[in-house]
Design a protein around this motif. Structure first.
Motif, mmCIF file in Angstrom:
data_model
loop_
_atom_site.group_PDB
_atom_site.id
_atom_site.type_symbol
_atom_site.label_atom_id
_atom_site.label_comp_id
_atom_site.label_asym_id
_atom_site.label_seq_id
_atom_site.Cartn_x
_atom_site.Cartn_y
_atom_site.Cartn_z
ATOM 1 N N GLU A 68 -59.551 33.764 -56.620
ATOM 2 C CA GLU A 68 -58.713 33.763 -55.429
ATOM 3 C C GLU A 68 -57.450 32.949 -55.684
ATOM 4 O OE1 GLU A 68 -58.995 32.660 -50.636
ATOM 5 O OE2 GLU A 68 -60.575 32.043 -52.016
ATOM 6 N N ASP A 69 -56.349 33.443 -55.152
ATOM 7 C CA ASP A 69 -55.079 32.723 -55.230
ATOM 8 C C ASP A 69 -54.861 31.972 -53.921
ATOM 9 O OD1 ASP A 69 -54.753 33.938 -57.684
ATOM 10 O OD2 ASP A 69 -53.534 35.571 -56.899
ATOM 11 N N SER A 70 -54.402 30.727 -54.037
ATOM 12 C CA SER A 70 -54.278 29.872 -52.861
ATOM 13 C C SER A 70 -52.876 29.275 -52.765
ATOM 14 C CB SER A 70 -55.302 28.730 -52.916
ATOM 15 O OG SER A 70 -56.627 29.223 -52.979
ATOM 16 N N PHE A 71 -52.545 28.839 -51.548
ATOM 17 C CA PHE A 71 -51.338 28.055 -51.320
ATOM 18 C C PHE A 71 -51.776 26.649 -50.946
ATOM 19 C CE2 PHE A 71 -48.263 26.242 -48.283
ATOM 20 C CZ PHE A 71 -47.158 26.173 -49.123
ATOM 21 N N TYR A 72 -51.216 25.650 -51.631
ATOM 22 C CA TYR A 72 -51.606 24.262 -51.420
ATOM 23 C C TYR A 72 -50.380 23.443 -51.054
ATOM 24 C CZ TYR A 72 -53.182 19.506 -52.498
ATOM 25 O OH TYR A 72 -53.465 18.171 -52.418
ATOM 26 N N TRP A 73 -50.549 22.513 -50.103
ATOM 27 C CA TRP A 73 -49.459 21.612 -49.762
ATOM 28 C C TRP A 73 -49.960 20.176 -49.693
ATOM 29 C CZ3 TRP A 73 -51.899 24.472 -45.983
ATOM 30 C CH2 TRP A 73 -52.404 23.777 -44.879
#
Length: 270
Positions: A80-85
């Protein structure tokens, strides 16, 4: 005009004397200090108080704000590809500040937010390089849980950036997080940044897939190029791993307990 300049110079001389004299911090804090208020012998004390206030304002007692997103990135993994902040903001003076911190992750494919938290902290400088912090943390996802927070943030010897926090949830669970960063300046604009984040728990928390002890480590390295100091795109790689029964619970739920992801994002501040 010359009288105004003279008052300002006397106020400056008083401040300099306070800063270099033995016991300066104690004397500086007292309005009756003979060093700090010696110009009152020559000028109106009310006018000198205003001059000293202006001097302090120009010499560093201003309130300032700062916003930093250390990580705004896509994490590309096997499943899975994720967006992290990961970001923080502060407002205040040199000694006392209010801090806001936020961290979270969402799915790039489905847009679902898996983890999201925000912290509101009071911060006080306890040394030139260290701040003690206390406040609250609220987990927006996954379960809307509140925590009390105590933290220590600053620069360790050899310029390692450290952020260590302990969290006591409203359910009585005690957890902790430690973050370490370092910056290698390859050039004035090209910077290599290793980063390690570790999460700990004092007891089992089954509803959060947490085992006692060290639960997880995210260890990575990012290479960024500062187009401007305030805007720096980067690429990197990160190893993400869970341990013990935490890893077993994640795998039983269909997740992956260990993976290496490629990251690409931007570091920005203003």
């Amino acid at each position: 005009m010359r009288r105004t300049q003279s008052r300002y110079m006397l106020a400056s001389a008083g401040l300099a004397a306070v800063l270099i004299a033995p016991g300066a911090l104690a004397e500086k804090s007292s309005p009756s200090s003979p060093l700090w208020s010696q110009a009152n012998q020559y000028y109106d004390p009310v006018e000198m108080a205003k001059a000293r206030e202006e001097l302090l304002a120009e010499g560093g007692s201003q309130r300032a704000w700062f916003v930093l997103f250390n990580q705004l990135e896509a994490q590309l993994g096997h499943n899975e590809d994720s967006f992290y902040w990961n970001g923080q903001a502060s407002y205040g003076g040199d000694i006392n500040k209010i801090w806001l911190k936020t961290e979270g992750k969402s799915s790039l494919e489905f847009g679902d937010v898996d983890d999201a938290e925000i912290q509101a902290l009071y911060s006080r400088a306890i040394s030139p390089f260290w701040n003690a912090q206390a406040g609250v943390r609220y987990d927006i996802e996954p379960d809307g849980l509140a925590h009390a927070v105590v933290a220590l943030q600053g620069l360790a010897p050899y310029w390692f950036e450290v952020d260590a926090s302990a969290f006591l949830s409203e359910k009585g669970d005690l957890t902790a997080r430690t973050e370490f960063e370092y910056e290698f300046l390859l050039t004035q604009r090209l910077i290599l940044q290793p980063r390690v984040e570790a999460n700990w728990s004092l007891q089992d928390v089954p509803e959060r897939d947490l085992d006692t002890g060290l639960n997880s480590i995210d260890a990575g390295v990012r290479l960024r190029y500062e187009i401007r100091r305030e805007f720096a795109p980067y690429v990197g790689v990160e190893w993400q791993a869970s341990f013990g029964r935490t890893a077993d619970m994640i795998e039983a739920a269909g997740g992956k307990a260990e993976q290496t992801v490629l990251v690409a994002g931007v570091r920005t501040w203003f």
